[in-house]
Structure formats: C-alpha cells, structure tokens
Design a protein around this motif. Sequence first.
Motif, PDB file in Angstrom:
ATOM      1  N   ALA A 285     -53.192  32.722 -28.790  1.00  0.00           N
ATOM      2  CA  ALA A 285     -52.212  32.499 -29.860  1.00  0.00           C
ATOM      3  C   ALA A 285     -52.131  33.698 -30.798  1.00  0.00           C
ATOM      4  O   ALA A 285     -51.036  34.177 -31.119  1.00  0.00           O
ATOM      5  CB  ALA A 285     -52.577  31.239 -30.645  1.00  0.00           C
TER       6      ALA A 285
ATOM      7  N   TYR B 173     -51.894  37.578 -28.460  1.00  0.00           N
ATOM      8  CA  TYR B 173     -50.839  37.798 -27.479  1.00  0.00           C
ATOM      9  C   TYR B 173     -49.529  37.091 -27.806  1.00  0.00           C
ATOM     10  O   TYR B 173     -48.475  37.548 -27.372  1.00  0.00           O
ATOM     11  CB  TYR B 173     -51.343  37.420 -26.085  1.00  0.00           C
ATOM     12  CG  TYR B 173     -52.618  38.166 -25.759  1.00  0.00           C
ATOM     13  CD1 TYR B 173     -52.625  39.555 -25.671  1.00  0.00           C
ATOM     14  CD2 TYR B 173     -53.819  37.505 -25.595  1.00  0.00           C
ATOM     15  CE1 TYR B 173     -53.795  40.254 -25.410  1.00  0.00           C
ATOM     16  CE2 TYR B 173     -54.993  38.190 -25.330  1.00  0.00           C
ATOM     17  CZ  TYR B 173     -54.973  39.567 -25.243  1.00  0.00           C
ATOM     18  OH  TYR B 173     -56.131  40.261 -24.989  1.00  0.00           O
ATOM     19  N   ASP B 174     -49.572  35.998 -28.562  1.00  0.00           N
ATOM     20  CA  ASP B 174     -48.336  35.352 -29.019  1.00  0.00           C
ATOM     21  C   ASP B 174     -48.037  35.696 -30.478  1.00  0.00           C
ATOM     22  O   ASP B 174     -47.043  35.234 -31.031  1.00  0.00           O
ATOM     23  CB  ASP B 174     -48.412  33.829 -28.842  1.00  0.00           C
ATOM     24  CG  ASP B 174     -48.006  33.380 -27.455  1.00  0.00           C
ATOM     25  OD1 ASP B 174     -47.460  34.198 -26.678  1.00  0.00           O
ATOM     26  OD2 ASP B 174     -48.218  32.194 -27.130  1.00  0.00           O
ATOM     27  N   HIS B 175     -48.921  36.446 -31.118  1.00  0.00           N
ATOM     28  CA  HIS B 175     -48.728  36.934 -32.491  1.00  0.00           C
ATOM     29  C   HIS B 175     -48.483  35.810 -33.490  1.00  0.00           C
ATOM     30  O   HIS B 175     -47.644  35.922 -34.370  1.00  0.00           O
ATOM     31  CB  HIS B 175     -47.602  37.974 -32.534  1.00  0.00           C
ATOM     32  CG  HIS B 175     -47.802  39.051 -31.514  1.00  0.00           C
ATOM     33  ND1 HIS B 175     -48.820  39.977 -31.591  1.00  0.00           N
ATOM     34  CD2 HIS B 175     -47.143  39.317 -30.354  1.00  0.00           C
ATOM     35  CE1 HIS B 175     -48.770  40.779 -30.542  1.00  0.00           C
ATOM     36  NE2 HIS B 175     -47.767  40.397 -29.765  1.00  0.00           N
ATOM     37  N   LYS B 176     -49.266  34.750 -33.351  1.00  0.00           N
ATOM     38  CA  LYS B 176     -49.234  33.632 -34.296  1.00  0.00           C
ATOM     39  C   LYS B 176     -50.516  33.681 -35.120  1.00  0.00           C
ATOM     40  O   LYS B 176     -51.423  34.455 -34.836  1.00  0.00           O
ATOM     41  CB  LYS B 176     -49.124  32.304 -33.540  1.00  0.00           C
ATOM     42  CG  LYS B 176     -47.854  32.183 -32.729  1.00  0.00           C
ATOM     43  CD  LYS B 176     -47.813  30.906 -31.934  1.00  0.00           C
ATOM     44  CE  LYS B 176     -46.540  30.874 -31.105  1.00  0.00           C
ATOM     45  NZ  LYS B 176     -46.447  29.686 -30.278  1.00  0.00           N
TER      46      LYS B 176
ATOM     47  N   ASP C 101     -47.250  29.268 -37.489  1.00  0.00           N
ATOM     48  CA  ASP C 101     -46.355  30.401 -37.714  1.00  0.00           C
ATOM     49  C   ASP C 101     -46.683  31.093 -39.036  1.00  0.00           C
ATOM     50  O   ASP C 101     -46.271  32.224 -39.261  1.00  0.00           O
ATOM     51  CB  ASP C 101     -44.894  29.932 -37.732  1.00  0.00           C
ATOM     52  CG  ASP C 101     -44.452  29.411 -36.375  1.00  0.00           C
ATOM     53  OD1 ASP C 101     -44.959  29.906 -35.351  1.00  0.00           O
ATOM     54  OD2 ASP C 101     -43.609  28.498 -36.331  1.00  0.00           O
TER      55      ASP C 101
ATOM     56  N   HIS D 207     -46.655  23.530 -25.288  1.00  0.00           N
ATOM     57  CA  HIS D 207     -46.100  24.882 -25.296  1.00  0.00           C
ATOM     58  C   HIS D 207     -46.354  25.632 -26.597  1.00  0.00           C
ATOM     59  O   HIS D 207     -45.601  26.542 -26.937  1.00  0.00           O
ATOM     60  CB  HIS D 207     -44.611  24.816 -24.974  1.00  0.00           C
ATOM     61  CG  HIS D 207     -44.344  24.105 -23.689  1.00  0.00           C
ATOM     62  ND1 HIS D 207     -44.655  24.642 -22.459  1.00  0.00           N
ATOM     63  CD2 HIS D 207     -43.861  22.863 -23.433  1.00  0.00           C
ATOM     64  CE1 HIS D 207     -44.349  23.786 -21.505  1.00  0.00           C
ATOM     65  NE2 HIS D 207     -43.873  22.696 -22.070  1.00  0.00           N
ATOM     66  N   SER D 208     -47.440  25.297 -27.283  1.00  0.00           N
ATOM     67  CA  SER D 208     -47.750  25.993 -28.523  1.00  0.00           C
ATOM     68  C   SER D 208     -48.254  27.409 -28.272  1.00  0.00           C
ATOM     69  O   SER D 208     -48.176  28.267 -29.143  1.00  0.00           O
ATOM     70  CB  SER D 208     -48.751  25.196 -29.352  1.00  0.00           C
ATOM     71  OG  SER D 208     -49.900  24.914 -28.604  1.00  0.00           O
ATOM     72  N   VAL D 209     -48.768  27.664 -27.088  1.00  0.00           N
ATOM     73  CA  VAL D 209     -49.191  29.001 -26.668  1.00  0.00           C
ATOM     74  C   VAL D 209     -48.565  29.259 -25.302  1.00  0.00           C
ATOM     75  O   VAL D 209     -48.577  28.388 -24.432  1.00  0.00           O
ATOM     76  CB  VAL D 209     -50.735  29.108 -26.581  1.00  0.00           C
ATOM     77  CG1 VAL D 209     -51.151  30.475 -26.097  1.00  0.00           C
ATOM     78  CG2 VAL D 209     -51.372  28.800 -27.921  1.00  0.00           C
ATOM     79  N   SER D 210     -48.031  30.440 -25.116  1.00  0.00           N
ATOM     80  CA  SER D 210     -47.358  30.734 -23.847  1.00  0.00           C
ATOM     81  C   SER D 210     -48.371  30.864 -22.709  1.00  0.00           C
ATOM     82  O   SER D 210     -49.495  31.324 -22.921  1.00  0.00           O
ATOM     83  CB  SER D 210     -46.540  32.023 -23.965  1.00  0.00           C
ATOM     84  OG  SER D 210     -47.398  33.139 -24.037  1.00  0.00           O
TER      85      SER D 210
ATOM     86  N   ASP E 127     -48.374  33.010 -20.359  1.00  0.00           N
ATOM     87  CA  ASP E 127     -48.719  34.422 -20.162  1.00  0.00           C
ATOM     88  C   ASP E 127     -49.779  34.874 -21.164  1.00  0.00           C
ATOM     89  O   ASP E 127     -50.683  35.641 -20.807  1.00  0.00           O
ATOM     90  CB  ASP E 127     -47.475  35.303 -20.261  1.00  0.00           C
ATOM     91  CG  ASP E 127     -46.579  35.171 -19.037  1.00  0.00           C
ATOM     92  OD1 ASP E 127     -47.077  34.738 -17.973  1.00  0.00           O
ATOM     93  OD2 ASP E 127     -45.385  35.504 -19.146  1.00  0.00           O
ATOM     94  N   ALA E 128     -49.682  34.410 -22.403  1.00  0.00           N
ATOM     95  CA  ALA E 128     -50.694  34.753 -23.408  1.00  0.00           C
ATOM     96  C   ALA E 128     -52.047  34.173 -23.004  1.00  0.00           C
ATOM     97  O   ALA E 128     -53.081  34.834 -23.138  1.00  0.00           O
ATOM     98  CB  ALA E 128     -50.276  34.241 -24.785  1.00  0.00           C
TER      99      ALA E 128
END
Length: 183
Positions: free
Chosen positions: A27, A30-33, A58, A142-145, A147-148
């Motif tokens: 998160a 790699y997902d920049h959260k 967020d 789907h809170s984290v992708s 791919d991440a």
Amino acid sequence: MSRIEIRLSGFGGQGIILAASILGKAAALYDHKHATMTQNYGPESRGGACSGQVIISDAPVSYPHLTHPDVVVAMSQEAYTKYTSDLADGGLVLIDEDLVKPDGRQIYARLFSIPATRIAEEMGRKMVANIVMLGFLAALDHSVSPDALRQAVRESVPKGTEEFNLKAFERGYIFVQPLEATT
C-alpha cells in the motif's frame, strides 16, 4: 476508498505478521497510499493467536489501531473466534476452510473460504499458506492493487524463494470461490 482497516490473524508460525507487513508495504511503497501496521501476539509466540493490523488510507493515519475492521483474515479457529467480534457491518471475512469453521455470528458479513494451507501443502511448502491467502485477499478486496502486492512479496520474502512465493500468490488470486455472501 478513504480508509480501510484490515486484520490478518492466525497462530504464531503461520507468517501472519509477514503477510501484514507485505500488505502495508504494498500500500505505502507501491500504491503510494498511507498505511500503518501494528501487531499482536499471544503470550506464547508460536501456536497462540496472533494478528497484524493494517490501516490503509488516502490521507495520513492519525490513529494506528483498528476500531472496526472492514476485513478480517482468519487462518486459525482461535483467531477467528478472537478477532472477528468487532468486524464492521458488511465487512469481509476470509478464512482458511480447513482450519476455521464459521459459527454464523457474522450475519452482516461477506464470508469467503479458501483451503490456503492445503494449497500450500500441495505446492510442497506449507509455509507459503500466508502468501496464498494474500493472493485470495487481493482478488476479493481492492484496497491494494495486485501488482503492488506482487512487488511487495518479491521484496519481502527470503532471497531465492521469490518465484515460488509469487506462484503461491497466484494460486490464491485465481481461486476466488464464494462460500457465502450475505448482506
């Protein structure tokens, strides 16, 4: 998604804390959260209930402890009993179907089941059941992708086991079979 609370739980030795760390890393890096991760062990470090709590948001997280988790992953019966009581209404519960027998108390939850430990054993390494479960979580929440999560798995597991762990992740990701979906 503005904020989601996720509790991964099981017994000591299942890699629950590693799985929570991977989720938080995925998160944040790699997902920049924004993400926090806390952990909880029983008095016995191996075999007793343990949990890793991850908050993904967020916005910056000002209070790092869960109040009403939106998602609970339970990989042992003791963890299911101990850690699902404060689940948010309409929350998501993921269980290892060979180790957890739901008792119906989460009548306002969505419940999904996977034989994570059995899949890991069939792959030849029981210790990747936590990564199988992360793949399952990625497919349902789907809170984290994905791919991440794949990148965080690759960066977090012991060197030389990256590809095997990624295969375990994929086995969980493609499984997605509803046990019960109630609202």
